[in-house]
Write a protein that holds these residues in place. Structure first.
Motif, mmCIF file in Angstrom:
data_model
loop_
_atom_site.group_PDB
_atom_site.id
_atom_site.type_symbol
_atom_site.label_atom_id
_atom_site.label_comp_id
_atom_site.label_asym_id
_atom_site.label_seq_id
_atom_site.Cartn_x
_atom_site.Cartn_y
_atom_site.Cartn_z
ATOM 1 N N PHE A 142 -8.083 -4.945 -0.279
ATOM 2 C CA PHE A 142 -7.439 -3.841 -0.560
ATOM 3 C C PHE A 142 -5.972 -3.842 0.465
ATOM 4 C CE2 PHE A 142 -10.176 -0.881 -2.283
ATOM 5 C CZ PHE A 142 -11.558 -1.396 -1.986
ATOM 6 N N TYR B 97 -0.668 -6.597 9.026
ATOM 7 C CA TYR B 97 -0.176 -5.119 8.933
ATOM 8 C C TYR B 97 1.571 -5.268 8.875
ATOM 9 C CZ TYR B 97 -0.331 -4.612 13.711
ATOM 10 O OH TYR B 97 0.053 -4.737 15.477
ATOM 11 N N TYR C 45 -5.413 8.293 17.401
ATOM 12 C CA TYR C 45 -5.698 8.893 15.730
ATOM 13 C C TYR C 45 -6.937 8.170 15.307
ATOM 14 C CZ TYR C 45 -4.798 9.684 10.977
ATOM 15 O OH TYR C 45 -4.873 9.833 9.633
ATOM 16 N N MET D 51 4.975 -2.984 10.088
ATOM 17 C CA MET D 51 5.326 -1.569 10.458
ATOM 18 C C MET D 51 6.833 -1.259 9.788
ATOM 19 S SD MET D 51 3.270 -0.470 12.826
ATOM 20 C CE MET D 51 4.218 0.588 13.987
ATOM 21 N N PHE E 17 -4.643 3.834 -0.233
ATOM 22 C CA PHE E 17 -5.240 2.583 -0.644
ATOM 23 C C PHE E 17 -4.834 1.925 -2.289
ATOM 24 C CE2 PHE E 17 -7.822 0.785 2.745
ATOM 25 C CZ PHE E 17 -7.861 1.749 3.606
ATOM 26 N N TYR F 15 -12.771 7.974 6.261
ATOM 27 C CA TYR F 15 -12.538 7.642 5.029
ATOM 28 C C TYR F 15 -14.020 7.689 4.064
ATOM 29 C CZ TYR F 15 -7.858 6.514 5.722
ATOM 30 O OH TYR F 15 -6.515 6.822 5.851
ATOM 31 N N TYR G 53 -6.351 -5.505 3.949
ATOM 32 C CA TYR G 53 -7.943 -5.306 4.515
ATOM 33 C C TYR G 53 -8.677 -6.122 3.682
ATOM 34 C CZ TYR G 53 -6.677 -1.399 7.570
ATOM 35 O OH TYR G 53 -6.151 -0.638 8.488
ATOM 36 N N SER H 5 -7.042 4.111 15.858
ATOM 37 C CA SER H 5 -5.739 3.445 15.871
ATOM 38 C C SER H 5 -4.822 3.810 17.188
ATOM 39 C CB SER H 5 -4.691 3.952 14.594
ATOM 40 O OG SER H 5 -3.367 3.347 14.686
ATOM 41 N N GLN I 134 -9.076 -5.656 9.171
ATOM 42 C CA GLN I 134 -7.572 -5.854 8.696
ATOM 43 C C GLN I 134 -7.120 -7.231 9.072
ATOM 44 O OE1 GLN I 134 -5.067 -3.483 11.627
ATOM 45 N NE2 GLN I 134 -4.028 -2.734 9.921
ATOM 46 N N GLY J 42 -1.807 3.143 16.681
ATOM 47 C CA GLY J 42 -0.400 3.496 16.198
ATOM 48 C C GLY J 42 0.084 2.265 15.319
ATOM 49 N N TYR J 43 -0.501 1.018 15.751
ATOM 50 C CA TYR J 43 -0.070 -0.140 15.047
ATOM 51 C C TYR J 43 -1.319 -0.950 14.211
ATOM 52 C CZ TYR J 43 3.278 -0.172 18.774
ATOM 53 O OH TYR J 43 4.276 0.037 19.674
ATOM 54 N N ARG K 161 -11.849 3.007 -4.282
ATOM 55 C CA ARG K 161 -11.038 2.849 -3.042
ATOM 56 C C ARG K 161 -11.429 3.947 -1.993
ATOM 57 N NH1 ARG K 161 -5.276 4.176 -5.749
ATOM 58 N NH2 ARG K 161 -6.422 4.063 -7.605
ATOM 59 N N PRO K 162 -11.339 3.517 -0.608
ATOM 60 C CA PRO K 162 -11.479 4.422 0.263
ATOM 61 C C PRO K 162 -10.278 5.685 0.311
ATOM 62 C CG PRO K 162 -11.312 2.345 1.052
ATOM 63 C CD PRO K 162 -11.006 2.217 -0.319
ATOM 64 N N LEU L 89 -8.843 9.107 2.495
ATOM 65 C CA LEU L 89 -9.160 9.968 3.714
ATOM 66 C C LEU L 89 -9.804 11.363 3.474
ATOM 67 C CD1 LEU L 89 -8.151 10.107 6.638
ATOM 68 C CD2 LEU L 89 -6.300 11.625 5.796
ATOM 69 N N ASP M 138 -7.334 -8.354 12.423
ATOM 70 C CA ASP M 138 -8.395 -9.090 13.287
ATOM 71 C C ASP M 138 -8.759 -10.351 12.646
ATOM 72 O OD1 ASP M 138 -10.041 -5.870 13.541
ATOM 73 O OD2 ASP M 138 -8.797 -7.160 15.064
ATOM 74 N N TYR N 17 4.944 1.792 6.630
ATOM 75 C CA TYR N 17 3.640 1.031 7.151
ATOM 76 C C TYR N 17 2.783 0.294 5.913
ATOM 77 C CZ TYR N 17 -0.458 -0.187 9.869
ATOM 78 O OH TYR N 17 -1.663 -0.999 10.327
ATOM 79 N N LEU O 1 -4.914 -0.224 12.334
ATOM 80 C CA LEU O 1 -5.887 0.804 12.274
ATOM 81 C C LEU O 1 -7.451 0.009 11.992
ATOM 82 C CD1 LEU O 1 -6.784 3.698 11.543
ATOM 83 C CD2 LEU O 1 -6.201 3.317 9.119
ATOM 84 N N ARG P 257 -6.620 13.867 15.988
ATOM 85 C CA ARG P 257 -5.758 13.253 16.977
ATOM 86 C C ARG P 257 -6.179 13.474 18.111
ATOM 87 N NH1 ARG P 257 -1.772 11.488 14.011
ATOM 88 N NH2 ARG P 257 -1.565 12.365 11.772
ATOM 89 N N ALA Q 272 3.600 3.985 10.727
ATOM 90 C CA ALA Q 272 2.891 3.424 11.743
ATOM 91 C C ALA Q 272 1.459 3.937 10.939
ATOM 92 C CB ALA Q 272 2.881 4.208 13.077
ATOM 93 N N ALA Q 273 0.432 3.432 11.991
ATOM 94 C CA ALA Q 273 -1.169 3.703 11.456
ATOM 95 C C ALA Q 273 -1.658 4.959 11.944
ATOM 96 C CB ALA Q 273 -1.670 2.294 11.983
ATOM 97 N N THR Q 274 -0.687 5.961 12.105
ATOM 98 C CA THR Q 274 -1.342 7.168 12.451
ATOM 99 C C THR Q 274 -1.195 8.351 11.522
ATOM 100 O OG1 THR Q 274 0.888 7.498 13.825
ATOM 101 C CG2 THR Q 274 -1.051 6.754 14.879
ATOM 102 N N GLY Q 275 -1.309 7.878 10.559
ATOM 103 C CA GLY Q 275 -1.187 9.008 9.197
ATOM 104 C C GLY Q 275 -2.131 8.587 8.178
ATOM 105 N N GLU Q 276 -2.342 9.281 7.069
ATOM 106 C CA GLU Q 276 -3.043 8.883 5.945
ATOM 107 C C GLU Q 276 -2.807 7.583 5.418
ATOM 108 O OE1 GLU Q 276 -3.440 11.823 2.936
ATOM 109 O OE2 GLU Q 276 -4.799 10.623 1.784
ATOM 110 N N LEU Q 277 -3.649 6.892 5.112
ATOM 111 C CA LEU Q 277 -3.659 5.372 4.559
ATOM 112 C C LEU Q 277 -4.082 5.573 2.943
ATOM 113 C CD1 LEU Q 277 -2.791 2.706 6.143
ATOM 114 C CD2 LEU Q 277 -5.088 2.414 6.164
#
Lengths: 110, 113
Positions: B90, B48, A32, B50, B104, A36, B35, A93, B45, A95-96, A43-44, A46, B59, B31, A98, A51, B97-102
């Motif tokens: 932030f 996080y 993914y 889940m 903030f 941003y 940051y 990402s 990051q 999935g865990y 703020r950031p 999207l 990190d 999720y 990002l 994908r 999960a981390a596979t969609g719009e985040l």
């Protein structure tokens, strides 16, 4: 963890020109790839994402391309406008986590 | 209104004085993540989560703690702040999960003297 490299760090274009920002990632399990936009003091948010099962995606003046083999993806902004001036971040990402690139400061001059 | 709320927005503190930055979301997101943003280093990051009771290091987790006892809240704890933790923080959340719009929060600017 995932390492995302982003280039260039700064980019200046004239209004109406195109802008391209490039990113590479290290983890082949990444699936993914969002982009941003962060305006000054905000703020950031999207703006577009892609994908791993898609090679290209477009939304009006912005488009993103993904090359899984080379592990790189790019943001293309056409017909730039002054309001496009901001910092742009790519991310990857699995999935865990990002992980973001360090950002590109885009300046669009009238 | 769907939102991620962080508090405080601004804080000046001294080395060693424990502090907590709260984060709450009202979107029923699973999720959540923290940051820190520093000039030239982008968004890094810290931790996080889940889902409830599931947290993991990002990190740059050193010097930070988190907890996720409820789905909506994800506080960031600095047990003994040091000047190198001066940063813009932030909180963000995503549906799954981390596979969609985040989404903030507005950010919390922390200065440690």
């Amino acid at each position: 963890g995932e390492n995302v490299e982003q280039h260039p760090s700064t980019l200046s274009v004239q209004e109406g020109d195109s802008a391209v920002i490039k990113c590479t990632y290290s983890d082949s399990a990444s699936n993914y790839f969002p982009w941003y936009k962060q305006e000054l003091g905000k703020r950031p948010q999207l703006i577009i994402d892609i994908r791993s099962n898609v090679g290209e995606k477009k939304d009006q003046r912005i488009a993103v391309t993904l090359n899984k083999t080379a592990k790189h993806f790019s943001l293309h902004i056409t017909e730039t406008q002054p309001e496009d001036s901001a910092v742009y971040f790519c991310a990857a990402s699995t999935g865990y986590a990002l992980n973001f690139g360090k950002g590109t400061s885009l300046l669009v001059t009238p | 209104e769907a939102q991620v709320t962080q508090n405080p927005r601004y804080l000046i503190t001294v080395t060693g004085k424990k502090l907590t930055v709260t984060c709450s979301q009202n979107m029923n997101h699973e999720y959540m993540s923290w940051y820190r943003q520093d000039p030239g280093l982008g968004l890094r990051q810290i931790y996080y989560s889940m889902n409830v009771e599931v947290t993991d290091k990002g990190d740059v987790p050193e010097g930070y703690k988190v907890s996720r006892k409820e789905k909506r809240n994800f506080p960031l704890i600095l047990e003994s702040p040091s000047p190198n933790q001066t940063s813009l923080y932030f909180c963000a959340s995503s549906l799954k999960a981390a596979t969609g719009e985040l989404f903030f929060g507005e950010g919390s600017r922390l200065t440690v003297l």
